[in-house]
Design a protein around this motif. Structure first.
Motif, PDB file in Angstrom:
ATOM      1  N   UNK A  10      45.747  42.215  26.435  1.00 61.20           N
ATOM      2  CA  UNK A  10      46.704  41.240  26.956  1.00 61.20           C
ATOM      3  C   UNK A  10      46.823  41.338  28.470  1.00 61.20           C
ATOM      4  N   UNK A  11      46.156  42.317  29.081  1.00 56.45           N
ATOM      5  CA  UNK A  11      46.240  42.544  30.519  1.00 56.45           C
ATOM      6  C   UNK A  11      44.861  42.903  31.065  1.00 56.45           C
ATOM      7  N   UNK A  12      44.537  42.396  32.237  1.00 57.68           N
ATOM      8  CA  UNK A  12      43.284  42.744  32.902  1.00 57.68           C
ATOM      9  C   UNK A  12      43.504  42.738  34.406  1.00 57.68           C
ATOM     10  N   UNK A  13      42.878  43.665  35.081  1.00 56.07           N
ATOM     11  CA  UNK A  13      42.887  43.678  36.540  1.00 56.07           C
ATOM     12  C   UNK A  13      41.465  43.488  37.025  1.00 56.07           C
ATOM     13  N   UNK A  14      41.287  42.567  37.937  1.00 57.45           N
ATOM     14  CA  UNK A  14      40.000  42.360  38.599  1.00 57.45           C
ATOM     15  C   UNK A  14      40.149  42.950  39.994  1.00 57.45           C
ATOM     16  N   UNK A  15      39.323  43.905  40.314  1.00 60.67           N
ATOM     17  CA  UNK A  15      39.425  44.565  41.615  1.00 60.67           C
ATOM     18  C   UNK A  15      38.152  44.392  42.412  1.00 60.67           C
ATOM     19  N   UNK A  16      38.336  44.174  43.698  1.00 61.36           N
ATOM     20  CA  UNK A  16      37.202  44.133  44.609  1.00 61.36           C
ATOM     21  C   UNK A  16      36.592  45.533  44.652  1.00 61.36           C
ATOM     22  N   UNK A  17      35.310  45.628  44.907  1.00 61.50           N
ATOM     23  CA  UNK A  17      34.605  46.907  44.930  1.00 61.50           C
ATOM     24  C   UNK A  17      35.200  47.846  45.980  1.00 61.50           C
ATOM     25  N   UNK A  18      35.525  49.060  45.564  1.00 61.44           N
ATOM     26  CA  UNK A  18      35.947  50.097  46.504  1.00 61.44           C
ATOM     27  C   UNK A  18      34.677  50.748  47.033  1.00 61.44           C
TER      28      UNK A  18
END
Length: 186
Positions: A17-25
């Motif tokens: 029910x939850x997702x985080x899309x993160x830019x590449x560290x």
């Protein structure tokens, strides 16, 4: 359908029910291959916002990590998860949050969202510069806009909980961070 949207389709189909899309560290192996892996934020942010909108349409609560407010106008509801949780690599002793501190380039100084935005990852700024960020006009905000994703984030050890200033003790989430993210300006 793009890869980000297809990934969110899969995440939702698996019952999340939850997702985080993160830019590449830019740390670890990503640092060694940054020239092939790291898309400039000005190019990545619109794609990430489009994917977040897609995920929202699927009924997911979506957060965007590593994206400053100025690069995602109109998508503020997805931003604000960077300093609410501690992010770990595969090795639980390898804390990405402290390895990839955020800073604010000089252009951020006049931004109306200065107090609530983490800025840019320090290594990104060192390698690619901060010419993409533009101050958001308006009065200086001290509280983050509502973020459904941030309301759902479970804080990691030592990180601020939603509704609590970093370091504990209550207050709004937009207070000055004490660890790793957003705590340093030029």
């Amino acid at each position: 359908l793009g890869a980000l949207e297809a990934t969110l389709d899969l995440v939702r189909a698996l019952g999340a029910t939850y997702a985080t899309l993160s830019h590449v560290q830019i740390i670890g192996e990503a640092a060694r291959h940054a020239d092939r892996l790291v898309l400039r934020l000005s190019a990545a942010a619109p794609r990430m916002v489009a994917a977040a909108l897609h995920g929202e349409g699927l009924g997911l609560r979506v957060g965007l990590g590593g994206i400053p407010y100025c690069l995602a106008p109109g998508a503020e509801r997805f931003i604000g998860v960077d300093d609410l949780s501690t992010i770990y690599n595969a090795d639980p002793r390898d804390n990405i949050t402290t390895k990839a501190p955020y800073v604010r380039p000089e252009a951020c100084l006049g931004c109306g969202r200065y107090a609530i935005c983490a800025g840019l990852p320090e290594e990104y700024l060192r390698r690619l510069g901060g010419d993409e960020v533009r101050p958001v006009a308006g009065r200086r905000e001290t509280r983050r806009p509502p973020c459904a994703a941030a309301d759902f984030v479970v804080a990691g050890p030592g990180a601020a909980r939603v509704g609590e200033a970093p370091g504990g003790g209550g207050g709004d989430v937009g207070g000055p961070p004490t660890r790793g993210i957003g705590g340093r300006a030029p």
